[in-house]
Each structure stands twice: as C-alpha cells, then as structure tokens.
Design an enzyme around this catalytic site. Structure first.
Site, short mmCIF file in Angstrom:
data_model
loop_
_atom_site.label_atom_id
_atom_site.label_comp_id
_atom_site.label_asym_id
_atom_site.label_seq_id
_atom_site.Cartn_x
_atom_site.Cartn_y
_atom_site.Cartn_z
N TYR A 98 0.83 -1.21 0.00
CA TYR A 98 0.00 0.00 0.00
C TYR A 98 0.86 1.25 0.00
O TYR A 98 0.53 2.25 0.61
CB TYR A 98 -0.92 0.00 1.22
CG TYR A 98 -1.91 -1.14 1.29
CD1 TYR A 98 -2.27 -1.87 0.15
CD2 TYR A 98 -2.50 -1.50 2.49
CE1 TYR A 98 -3.17 -2.91 0.21
CE2 TYR A 98 -3.43 -2.54 2.57
CZ TYR A 98 -3.75 -3.24 1.43
OH TYR A 98 -4.66 -4.27 1.49
N ASP A 123 -6.32 -2.42 12.98
CA ASP A 123 -5.27 -3.38 12.66
C ASP A 123 -5.53 -4.60 13.54
O ASP A 123 -5.33 -4.54 14.75
CB ASP A 123 -3.91 -2.76 12.96
CG ASP A 123 -2.75 -3.71 12.73
OD1 ASP A 123 -2.97 -4.94 12.68
OD2 ASP A 123 -1.60 -3.23 12.64
N HIS A 161 -2.03 -16.95 4.75
CA HIS A 161 -0.89 -17.29 3.87
C HIS A 161 0.10 -16.13 3.75
O HIS A 161 1.20 -16.31 3.23
CB HIS A 161 -1.37 -17.76 2.50
CG HIS A 161 -1.84 -16.67 1.58
ND1 HIS A 161 -2.04 -16.86 0.23
CD2 HIS A 161 -2.18 -15.37 1.80
CE1 HIS A 161 -2.46 -15.75 -0.33
NE2 HIS A 161 -2.54 -14.83 0.60
#
Length: 346
Positions: A148, A237, A256
């Site tokens: 990002y 978060d 993952h």
C-alpha cells in the site's frame, strides 16, 4: 528405467520458458485495450483499425493480435479485405473491463507489481525474505505497508482482489452451510467483493469488513455502496487492535501472508472473541499433504516468498493452527477451483 530420450525434455523446457512470454502477451493486450475496443465495436476489426483506435504501430499490433489468436484469446477471419479480428468468449467474459467477471485489474497488478518482485526470485530464495526493498526501495519488514505504498497501488491491489472473488467467492462461501451464522466479520475484507457475495448467498447475515482505516476509506468510496446496508465497516489493525465479538470470522487469503507465529497470534485473538458455537472460515489455496501440488498453489507459495512473510499450507497444517488456537470440529472442503475452505468451530 528408460533413457532420457524417452522424455520430451525439449518441449517441456520450451513450454515452461514461454510461460512468461504468454502471460505478457495477454497482459499487454489488456493494458492497451484490445479486448475492450473489440467489444465496443460490436464487429470484427482489421489490425490497422485496431492499431489506429489504440494509438499503436500497425506492425506491432498485428503481431500482438496474431499471438492472441494463437493463445485463443482472439479469433481471426480471412476476408477479401484481409484479416478481421474478434474476441473469443473467454476474452469477452474475463479480459474486458466492463464484464462482471473481469480479471483485468488482477492482471495489471501482476504485470506491474508481482512480476517486478519475481525478477529477484533467486535473491528471495537465497535470503528467505520478500523483495520490496530491492524492487521499490521500501522496507520489506511491513509487507502491506509496501503493498500500500501509494494510494494508486492500494487501489490497484484492492480492485485485483475484488476481481478474484467475482469468480471464486461463491465457491468458497458455499463450501459449507454458513446460514446459521448471522453476525460475520470479514478480517482484511478489502474492497468488499467477498462480503457482497456473502450477503447475496446468505441474505439473513450481516458482514462487517475489518481493515486498515485507509483501506476502509477506499472501500467506501470506490467499491461498496451505502445502499448495501448488510455490509458495515470496522477500522483497525487486527494484529494490534481488539477484535469485536461475532459468530463467524472469515479470513480469506490472510494466513498465507504470515509465518506460523503470526498466524497463531491472530487465531488466538479470533478464538477469544468468537461467540460459543461460532467459528472461523479460512479461505486459502491448499497444498496436497505431500506438497506435490497443485502446481498453481506451489507457485502461489513462491509468490508469498517474494511478496510477504508467509507461505501456502496443507489442510493438516491449517488444521493444526486452528487446533492450537482452540478451535475444534475442523472441516476441509476442496472446491476444485483456485481457493479452498477450512471451517473450525468453537
């Protein structure tokens, strides 16, 4: 044992070596707008007309179009006026921007971001870490901070993930009957495509997308209409902030990205917040138990090496992580598509 002459090594090597070239042909045709132009025209066009419409050289465009014909992404018809090109059904459905099942955005993300990281695959293998620092000059210690790194890159990534769920979302959400779960949290839900599929499939449910504040802002502005009242948002978060109570948590392509310790940390938080009788749905691409395949998942695991801190896992490995967090009655469903589903209950 037969000799090496019995094996078609040259053809295998050529096929694998050409993989990069094949994908770049498809990506380039998407980027230039070939499939969109042919869809909008409503009729077959000559290479000269396509080149003129897209501001490209006639020689280069003709070669690109012929390569797309060879890949069955375009069809060609020979007429007295010359060759006329048209989209195939595959390109109309998956390669045009306007299609509901368009994969354009994920292809552009692969072409402009993923492939740059893969140029340093050998370094990733030697060092055992992602390659954002080499490629983009940003810290590799925060993979999503790197992904990002700009509003443009974040939007590109979110749009790409949404395009994946447009073709895979229903498969994983229907792998188990999730109708008993009314209150659902989609952790790292991004652009909301999976949440939209969920409320469509289970109209009595509500889904809260839990993601970083800047991701939530873009999702609200670009992807999820305020009229979709079954979908709400929670900024935070989930590694560092609290996770609200819910009946079901969806972690789609989340674990993952991280090593086992980070996964254990997150799953423990999810378990503590989960209502009794609730559960967690993992959406991941599962390796065979002996890790012999599928090849797509093996390649995804290599991509996790160059881009994240994580890896792809087997069903047994995900089950062990869930059990370690306290979840039981673990079920695994292979969908036969890109992504599979693992459900653990509290």
């Amino acid at each position: 044992m037969g000799s090496t002459e019995d094996l078609d090594y040259p053809q295998i090597i050529v096929q694998y070596s050409n993989g990069f070239l094949i994908s770049k042909v498809m990506f380039t045709a998407c980027e230039l707008g070939v499939f969109d132009l042919l869809l909008e025209s409503g009729k077959p066009l000559s290479s000269d007309a396509i080149a003129a419409g897209l501001g490209a050289s006639t020689m280069g465009m003709r070669r690109l179009l012929d390569a797309c014909v060879g890949l069955k992404l375009l069809a060609v018809e020979m007429t007295q006026e010359g060759a006329l090109y048209r989209n195939t059904e595959i390109s109309n459905v998956y390669l045009t921007k306007s299609s509901p099942k368009s994969q354009y955005h994920i292809m552009m993300y692969y072409s402009n971001t993923v492939y740059l990281c893969w140029q340093y695959l050998a370094d990733a293998v030697r060092e055992g870490r992602n390659q954002y620092e080499r490629v983009f000059g940003v810290s590799s210690k925060d993979p999503f901070g790197a992904m990002y790194r700009s509003d443009e890159e974040m939007l590109k990534f979110m749009a790409g993930q949404n395009s994946v769920w447009s073709i895979c979302g229903r498969d994983v959400l229907a792998a188990f009957d999730l109708s008993p779960f009314r209150q659902i949290y989609d952790l790292g839900g991004g652009g909301g495509a999976l949440a939209q599929e969920c409320v469509s499939l289970y109209p009595n449910s509500t889904v809260t997308i839990y993601d970083l504040p800047k991701v939530v802002q873009v999702a609200k502005e670009q992807f999820v209409s305020p009229e979709e009242r079954q979908i709400t948002f929670h900024e935070g978060d989930f590694f560092n902030d609290s996770i609200p109570e819910a009946e079901l948590y969806i972690l789609s392509k989340i674990l993952h990205d991280w090593d086992d310790e980070k996964c254990k940390q997150l799953l423990a938080k999810v378990y503590n917040s989960c209502k009794p009788g609730g559960g967690v749905l993992l959406v991941e691409s599962l390796l065979n138990e002996d890790k012999s395949g599928p090849v797509e998942t093996q390649l995804y695991s290599m991509n996790m090496l160059v881009q994240t801190e994580g890896k792809e896992r087997t069903a047994a490995e995900y089950s062990k992580l869930l059990e370690g967090a306290g979840f039981g009655v673990i079920q695994v469903k292979r969908t036969g598509k890109l992504y599979d589903a693992v459900l653990g209950r509290k």
